[in-house]
Motif scaffolding. Structure first.
Motif, PDB file in Angstrom:
ATOM      1  N   VAL A   1      19.897  64.634 -30.405  1.00 34.77           N
ATOM      2  CA  VAL A   1      19.576  66.026 -30.753  1.00 34.77           C
ATOM      3  C   VAL A   1      20.103  66.208 -32.173  1.00 34.77           C
ATOM      4  O   VAL A   1      21.091  65.563 -32.555  1.00 34.77           O
ATOM      5  CB  VAL A   1      20.238  67.051 -29.806  1.00 34.77           C
ATOM      6  N   VAL A   2      19.439  67.057 -32.942  1.00 34.45           N
ATOM      7  CA  VAL A   2      19.877  67.279 -34.330  1.00 34.45           C
ATOM      8  C   VAL A   2      20.452  68.685 -34.428  1.00 34.45           C
ATOM      9  O   VAL A   2      19.884  69.642 -33.898  1.00 34.45           O
ATOM     10  CB  VAL A   2      18.699  67.106 -35.311  1.00 34.45           C
ATOM     11  N   CYS A   3      21.582  68.787 -35.114  1.00 38.01           N
ATOM     12  CA  CYS A   3      22.312  70.055 -35.143  1.00 38.01           C
ATOM     13  C   CYS A   3      22.866  70.308 -36.541  1.00 38.01           C
ATOM     14  O   CYS A   3      23.202  69.363 -37.255  1.00 38.01           O
ATOM     15  CB  CYS A   3      23.452  69.900 -34.130  1.00 38.01           C
ATOM     16  N   LYS A   4      22.952  71.597 -36.924  1.00 35.92           N
ATOM     17  CA  LYS A   4      23.573  71.925 -38.212  1.00 35.92           C
ATOM     18  C   LYS A   4      25.092  71.731 -38.128  1.00 35.92           C
ATOM     19  O   LYS A   4      25.672  71.788 -37.045  1.00 35.92           O
ATOM     20  CB  LYS A   4      23.271  73.381 -38.573  1.00 35.92           C
ATOM     21  N   ASP A   5      25.701  71.610 -39.288  1.00 33.42           N
ATOM     22  CA  ASP A   5      27.139  71.322 -39.386  1.00 33.42           C
ATOM     23  C   ASP A   5      27.976  72.599 -39.197  1.00 33.42           C
ATOM     24  O   ASP A   5      28.486  73.158 -40.161  1.00 33.42           O
ATOM     25  CB  ASP A   5      27.390  70.691 -40.765  1.00 33.42           C
ATOM     26  N   VAL A   6      28.063  73.082 -37.941  1.00 30.58           N
ATOM     27  CA  VAL A   6      28.935  74.235 -37.641  1.00 30.58           C
ATOM     28  C   VAL A   6      30.074  73.729 -36.767  1.00 30.58           C
ATOM     29  O   VAL A   6      29.893  72.744 -36.045  1.00 30.58           O
ATOM     30  CB  VAL A   6      28.165  75.356 -36.886  1.00 30.58           C
ATOM     31  N   PRO A   7      31.261  74.375 -36.805  1.00 30.07           N
ATOM     32  CA  PRO A   7      32.372  73.876 -35.981  1.00 30.07           C
ATOM     33  C   PRO A   7      31.989  73.791 -34.500  1.00 30.07           C
ATOM     34  O   PRO A   7      31.525  74.767 -33.915  1.00 30.07           O
ATOM     35  CB  PRO A   7      33.468  74.929 -36.214  1.00 30.07           C
TER      36      PRO A   7
END
Ligand SMILES: NC(=O)c1ccc[n+]([C@@H]2O[C@H](COP(=O)([O-])OP(=O)(O)OC[C@H]3O[C@@H](n4cnc5c(N)ncnc54)[C@H](O)[C@@H]3O)[C@@H](O)[C@H]2O)c1
Length: 289
Positions: free
Chosen positions: A182-188
């Motif tokens: 899965v691809v995800c943005k760089d959030v904590p």
């Protein structure tokens, strides 16, 4: 077009690094495993041998295949040897931002200019790690799950500076070693650490409020939602201290109302009861033997 990968390096031969090295070697890649102590590398090698022998016993691998896989892995304490030839480098050192930045900065000087750097962090900022290098476009998150040879998912984390080629190469690499992505943005906390921490926090709140026993909360999650294990079992498996730090760190970003470690976790940590690794956490594993 994805960049061709031949040599893969794993930095850190602990729980995750060892499992990742096994999966990547089984996938046919040449693998170098780097750690800071010989004894850790020896343990890593013997863990992989044991795991692969289990595959032979279950007729899922042949003895030849196992032998060739092990021969593809180099275990070394020499960083230059480990990374000098690498096309893809996966960092799996302890969850500490300063340590990971130091490792990335050192490796940046020794690795090929076009080598991709992937971090297995569960929640730290990939962009901050990228800042420690002169290759921000080649830095990406690949968040694996324990145990790496069993769990299907790799959560791929991209920063605004991660290049399309780095993402494509990573997705194609993950597919070649048999993983889903899965691809995800760089959030904590990305998708998974944020979601599971919310579940654990709420279940622990239920327990702290005396609504139900932790055994019944676990049972409710297993039988009501088909979760393979409950949140208290998962906390014991991951380490009570590890989960505590993860929830505490998410609380700093998203607020204590959403993420607050339970009082019971604080008590367990003070008593040295950190879960399966110490024989006791929420559950008592010594009793079970
Ligand atoms: N344990 C899990 O279930 C899990 C799951 C997903 C992601 N992660 C992440 O994976 C990373 C590693 O976790 P782990 O559970 O394998 O930890 P671990 O403590 O088992 O292994 C870390 C290894 O890194 C080594 N190390 C320390 N300093 C180093 C250095 N400078 N260079 C190279 N190696 C060094 C240690 O000797 C150790 O062998 C962490 O970022 C963690 O958050 C862990």
């Amino acid at each position: 077009m994805a960049t061709e990968i031949i040599n893969v390096t794993i930095l850190g031969a602990g729980l995750m690094g060892t499992g990742i090295a096994q999966v990547v070697a089984v996938g046919g890649y040449m693998v170098s495993v780097y750690d800071i102590a010989e004894i850790i590398l020896e343990k890593s090698k013997s863990t992989i041998e044991k795991q692969l022998n289990k595959e032979v016993a279950k007729s899922r691998m042949t003895e030849d295949n196992t032998k060739n896989t092990i021969e593809r892995i180099l275990f070394t304490m020499d960083l230059k040897t480990a990374v000098g030839n690498a096309d893809y480098i996966i960092e799996a050192v302890p969850e500490n931002l300063d340590l990971k930045k130091k490792v990335f900065s050192e490796v940046d000087k020794l690795a090929k200019k076009n080598a991709i750097f992937a971090s297995n962090t569960s929640e730290l900022s990939i962009a901050l790690l990228a800042e420690a290098t002169n290759r921000k476009d080649l830095v990406i998150g690949t968040h694996w799950f324990y145990p790496p040879h069993i769990m299907k998912l790799i959560e791929v984390v991209v920063t605004p500076l991660t290049s399309d080629d780095t993402l494509k190469t990573t997705l194609s690499f993950c597919k070649k070693i048999g993983k889903e992505t899965v691809v995800c943005k760089d959030v904590p906390g990305f998708i998974t650490s944020r979601a599971i921490s919310a579940l654990i926090t709420e279940c622990m709140r239920l327990y702290d409020e005396g609504v139900a026993s932790f055994e019944d909360i676990d049972k409710a999650m297993r039988l009501g939602f088909n979760h393979p294990i409950g949140p208290f079992q998962l906390t014991d498996m991951s380490g009570v201290d590890v989960v505590f730090h993860s929830i505490e760190s998410l609380g700093k970003t998203y607020g204590n109302e959403r993420f607050k470690p339970s009082d019971k976790m604080v008590e367990l940590i003070k008593a040295g009861n950190l879960g399966q690794k110490t024989g006791k956490g929420f559950y008592d594993y010594k009793k079970e033997k």
